[in-house]
Structures are given as C-alpha cells and as structure tokens.
Design a protein around this motif. Sequence first.
Motif, PDB file in Angstrom:
ATOM      1  N   THR A 326       0.807  -1.222   0.000  1.00 48.31           N
ATOM      2  CA  THR A 326       0.000   0.000   0.000  1.00 48.31           C
ATOM      3  C   THR A 326       0.836   1.266   0.000  1.00 48.31           C
ATOM      4  O   THR A 326       0.293   2.358  -0.198  1.00 48.31           O
ATOM      5  CB  THR A 326      -0.931   0.020   1.221  1.00 48.31           C
ATOM      6  OG1 THR A 326      -0.141   0.004   2.411  1.00 48.31           O
ATOM      7  CG2 THR A 326      -1.881  -1.179   1.194  1.00 48.31           C
ATOM      8  N   TYR A 340      -4.247   1.419   4.288  1.00 53.64           N
ATOM      9  CA  TYR A 340      -5.617   0.950   4.466  1.00 53.64           C
ATOM     10  C   TYR A 340      -6.194   1.643   5.709  1.00 53.64           C
ATOM     11  O   TYR A 340      -5.508   1.804   6.737  1.00 53.64           O
ATOM     12  CB  TYR A 340      -5.656  -0.560   4.670  1.00 53.64           C
ATOM     13  CG  TYR A 340      -5.546  -1.361   3.364  1.00 53.64           C
ATOM     14  CD1 TYR A 340      -5.738  -0.760   2.127  1.00 53.64           C
ATOM     15  CD2 TYR A 340      -5.269  -2.723   3.411  1.00 53.64           C
ATOM     16  CE1 TYR A 340      -5.657  -1.498   0.957  1.00 53.64           C
ATOM     17  CE2 TYR A 340      -5.188  -3.471   2.243  1.00 53.64           C
ATOM     18  CZ  TYR A 340      -5.377  -2.855   1.017  1.00 53.64           C
ATOM     19  OH  TYR A 340      -5.298  -3.564  -0.136  1.00 53.64           O
ATOM     20  N   SER A 344     -11.671  -1.315   7.462  1.00 56.59           N
ATOM     21  CA  SER A 344     -11.938  -1.514   6.025  1.00 56.59           C
ATOM     22  C   SER A 344     -11.637  -2.961   5.596  1.00 56.59           C
ATOM     23  O   SER A 344     -10.879  -3.678   6.257  1.00 56.59           O
ATOM     24  CB  SER A 344     -11.104  -0.550   5.180  1.00 56.59           C
ATOM     25  OG  SER A 344      -9.716  -0.780   5.374  1.00 56.59           O
ATOM     26  N   THR A 345     -12.261  -3.373   4.483  1.00 60.30           N
ATOM     27  CA  THR A 345     -12.046  -4.705   3.897  1.00 60.30           C
ATOM     28  C   THR A 345     -11.613  -4.537   2.446  1.00 60.30           C
ATOM     29  O   THR A 345     -12.228  -3.768   1.697  1.00 60.30           O
ATOM     30  CB  THR A 345     -13.319  -5.562   3.963  1.00 60.30           C
ATOM     31  OG1 THR A 345     -13.692  -5.733   5.345  1.00 60.30           O
ATOM     32  CG2 THR A 345     -13.088  -6.924   3.320  1.00 60.30           C
ATOM     33  N   HIS A 346     -10.583  -5.294   2.022  1.00 59.76           N
ATOM     34  CA  HIS A 346     -10.023  -5.153   0.674  1.00 59.76           C
ATOM     35  C   HIS A 346      -9.836  -6.554   0.055  1.00 59.76           C
ATOM     36  O   HIS A 346      -9.311  -7.464   0.705  1.00 59.76           O
ATOM     37  CB  HIS A 346      -8.674  -4.426   0.728  1.00 59.76           C
ATOM     38  CG  HIS A 346      -8.759  -3.121   1.451  1.00 59.76           C
ATOM     39  ND1 HIS A 346      -9.029  -1.925   0.838  1.00 59.76           N
ATOM     40  CD2 HIS A 346      -8.604  -2.827   2.782  1.00 59.76           C
ATOM     41  CE1 HIS A 346      -9.048  -0.944   1.717  1.00 59.76           C
ATOM     42  NE2 HIS A 346      -8.789  -1.472   2.922  1.00 59.76           N
ATOM     43  N   ASP A 421      -9.798 -11.836   1.185  1.00 60.42           N
ATOM     44  CA  ASP A 421     -10.092 -10.503   1.731  1.00 60.42           C
ATOM     45  C   ASP A 421      -9.110 -10.182   2.847  1.00 60.42           C
ATOM     46  O   ASP A 421      -8.789 -11.051   3.683  1.00 60.42           O
ATOM     47  CB  ASP A 421     -11.510 -10.440   2.283  1.00 60.42           C
ATOM     48  CG  ASP A 421     -12.565 -10.317   1.195  1.00 60.42           C
ATOM     49  OD1 ASP A 421     -12.180  -9.968   0.044  1.00 60.42           O
ATOM     50  OD2 ASP A 421     -13.748 -10.576   1.482  1.00 60.42           O
ATOM     51  N   LEU A 424      -8.992  -5.082   8.036  1.00 61.73           N
ATOM     52  CA  LEU A 424      -8.218  -4.307   9.009  1.00 61.73           C
ATOM     53  C   LEU A 424      -9.159  -3.867  10.132  1.00 61.73           C
ATOM     54  O   LEU A 424     -10.227  -3.307   9.871  1.00 61.73           O
ATOM     55  CB  LEU A 424      -7.594  -3.082   8.343  1.00 61.73           C
ATOM     56  CG  LEU A 424      -6.647  -2.236   9.196  1.00 61.73           C
ATOM     57  CD1 LEU A 424      -5.429  -3.050   9.644  1.00 61.73           C
ATOM     58  CD2 LEU A 424      -6.206  -0.990   8.433  1.00 61.73           C
ATOM     59  N   ASN A 429      -5.180   3.250  11.152  1.00 62.95           N
ATOM     60  CA  ASN A 429      -4.769   2.999   9.766  1.00 62.95           C
ATOM     61  C   ASN A 429      -3.402   2.313   9.741  1.00 62.95           C
ATOM     62  O   ASN A 429      -2.626   2.395  10.697  1.00 62.95           O
ATOM     63  CB  ASN A 429      -4.717   4.299   8.991  1.00 62.95           C
ATOM     64  CG  ASN A 429      -6.033   5.052   9.013  1.00 62.95           C
ATOM     65  OD1 ASN A 429      -7.087   4.449   9.194  1.00 62.95           O
ATOM     66  ND2 ASN A 429      -5.975   6.363   8.844  1.00 62.95           N
ATOM     67  N   ASP A 431      -0.148   0.701   6.673  1.00 69.35           N
ATOM     68  CA  ASP A 431       0.311   0.169   5.371  1.00 69.35           C
ATOM     69  C   ASP A 431       0.445  -1.354   5.502  1.00 69.35           C
ATOM     70  O   ASP A 431       0.983  -1.863   6.499  1.00 69.35           O
ATOM     71  CB  ASP A 431       1.646   0.775   4.990  1.00 69.35           C
ATOM     72  CG  ASP A 431       1.495   2.181   4.431  1.00 69.35           C
ATOM     73  OD1 ASP A 431       0.615   2.373   3.564  1.00 69.35           O
ATOM     74  OD2 ASP A 431       2.235   3.083   4.872  1.00 69.35           O
TER      75      ASP A 431
END
Length: 441
Positions: A326, A340, A344-346, A421, A424, A429, A431
């Motif tokens: 990231t 991120y 959050s979900t990525h 997935d 976090l 926050n 990286d």
Amino acid sequence: MADAQESPESFVEELAQLRATLAAQQEELATQRATIVQQQAAIAALQQGSDATEAPPTDADDGDALAEAPTHKTSRRSLLVGAAGVAAAGAAAAAIVALSEPPVAHAANNGAAVNNAAHKASATNAANTTGSPLVLGGSNDADATTILTNTSGSAPSPVLQVQANELGSYATAIYGLAFAAGGAAPGVKKGKGGLPVGAVVAGFSGAGGGGAVPAAGSGGGAGGVAVTGVSDIGWGMEAVSFSSVDLVMDGTGRMWQYPQSQAGAPTTGTSPYNVGESIRDANGDLWLCVGAGLPGTWAKVATLAPGATAGGAITYLSKPLRLLDTRPNQPAVNHPGSPYLAGSTHTITVSGASNGTVTVPAGCVGAIGNLTVIGQTGGGNYVELVPSGVGFQGTSNLNFAAGQLVANSYNVGLNGSGALDIILGGGGNADVILDLYAIIA
C-alpha cells in the motif's frame, strides 16, 4: 480317287499338319485328365473316404492310341476323322469335369468337419467371395458380416479361439485393420449409440447371469465385459495412436483401477516398475511411479479429505511474488499508494496474478506467504485474512500496536474465484504488504 492323284510331297505335308493337330489335342486331353484327377481328389476328401469315390482314370485309354503315328498309307479323310475324335474326347473330358465338380459346402450343418485339404485341392488361393468356405492360408473376401453362433443348448467358451503358440516368437494371434472412410476420425456414440467408424475391435457385452443379448451399439449390462485382455507375463492390453488419444472412455467416463492388497506404495513385485505407472493401494489412494525399479520410487497424489470441498497439493512459485504494497510507488501487483483505513475490507485476487516473470496458476484454492504491517497510526489493531466474501470470523493473522513494524506468515483459503479478503480492525490505519510464496491447487 482325288487322294490317289495327289503327289507324295503334298500328302506328306498334309500328314504333318494332321500330326501337329493330333499332338495339340493330346496335350489338351492330358490337361483335362489332370483336372479330373484333381477334382476326384477333392471329392474323396470331402466325402472323407467314402466308398463311393471312384478311382481316377488310368493312362491306358483310347487317347493313348492316338499318340502313335500311322505306319500305313491312309487317306486324309480317315486322318481328319481321327482328329475329330480327339477333339470330341477333349470336349467329353471337360464335360466330365463340369459334372463331377463337388458342390461348395457353405456350412457343415450335419456337424461333420470340412477337410482343409479338400479346399486346397479344389480351390486356388484366389480370394474367396461371399458364401464360400473360409480358406486357410489364402485370401478371403465378403460383402456381408460373418457370424459365429454357438449351437442352441451349448455354451462353448470361447466360441472362437485363435492360437499363436510358437515358442520364442512374438506371434500375434489376431491382427485387425480398419480405416475410417475418407480419413475421418473414428466416430463416437451419440445418444442411441452405434458401431464406431473405423474401429479395429468393437465389443458389446450383455448382462451377466443369462441376460438378454444386447442390440449392436447398445452396450451391456451389469457383469458383462465387452473386451478383455489377459496376460500372464506381458501386458494385458495396449492402446496406441500415432496422432491422437491412445484410450478414450466415451460413456460415463468411469475408470476402475483395482486396489492393491496393501496400503501405501509398493514394497515388492514380480517385475520392475516403470516411470509413469500408477496404482491404487488398499485405501484407494493413488500412487505414481517417479523412479523405475523394484520396488521403485513412488509419490502419493494429494487428495481432499472426505467431505472437504477444496484443497490439494502445495506448489511453490519460481520466486516470491509481491501481491500488495500500500505504500506509494511500490512495484507490487496491487499498489494503491495509501494506507488501508481502520475498519476496512479489501479484496486481493491471487489466481492468475502476474508480475514480471512470475504468474500464479489459475484455479488455485489456497495461498501461502508472508503478511507485514508498517506505519500504523492510532491504538492497537489487527489484520485478518479470509476467503473473499466470508466476512470477519473473530480471528487474526497479525496483531500490532501503534508505531510497530510486525510480520507473520499466513496460510489462507481462497474463494471460488481465487481471491482473499484483507480485513483491518478499527484501531487505526496501516500500510499492509502481502507476499506470496506458494499456492494450493
């Protein structure tokens, strides 16, 4: 009176011509006699020693007398009459051959075997045509199917047996050739089935235990075997194609590999194993021979546990692949350029991912690698890796506090699209770096 007035020279010339005609007729008569002898031998063989067989004629007949040249003076008229007699004798011999030739035995309906010597005596090796007996050692031709059926009430097994038992030779008992019309590939069963085009051997088996005989192309029932190959020291069956598939299972696609009596790889045997062989052990597990010998070197094929829906063997990439970074300006497959956010979900797709010279095989169901968190803000937090779409499961792959640089290995399953997935937590926050070393497929 006209004959008496001719010169001696003219008479001698005419006499020579008549003698030549006589010699030709005698030669023809001898040929016809040989044919009669041959046909009578055939009759004798077919009748198998019947007393009705007549003895072949001897040479002591009227034809031999014709071979002697006349020693007394005679007229041309009498010589011409003698020549005509020879011609008549030749025609009679031909008639005798036609009348004495035995009828062709199309089938031994009375159970008596037809002597092969009779066929050799009565027929040449020219191609037999439809309706003729099968000639051994010769060509046979037919425009209709030849069928062997056991006698009602009997069950000979096999119905047809061909033996090639010459010791020390690589004899072939039956060799079949079939060419598809127009060079087309052999046909396959479609719907109701049917004989394949260009098939060397086409077998149809009925149900065991007295089941009805199936129609051509209909396959068989339980317990029936269409084609069987058995060998005591060699290969049971061999399938060879020089341009396409060696063996096709064009039906249910099922193949039964009989389990061995022991569990695990072979530890003994009667002959060395070859690289490429496979067996099923007593547990049904599949083993592949990767090193020839006795007992050879074997590798077990990875399988799913009963009830599992995904899994397989671990395959390492040629070198590690950075799936995610990231941080700004980083050479990763996924490089958003910003941390991120907490909570959050990525989604990261693993299957088919590529960077440089490394490409992940498609169809993988799991991923193995290393997870790193750096530059986090706020309080403590966590990162969870899960198959894409399943949501938070209350577990974590990595826990960290503000300002820490923390890494940990991971082993995670993928969804049906080969994705995972990254979730976090809500503490701050961070990286995130995700490296891939191996996949499970």
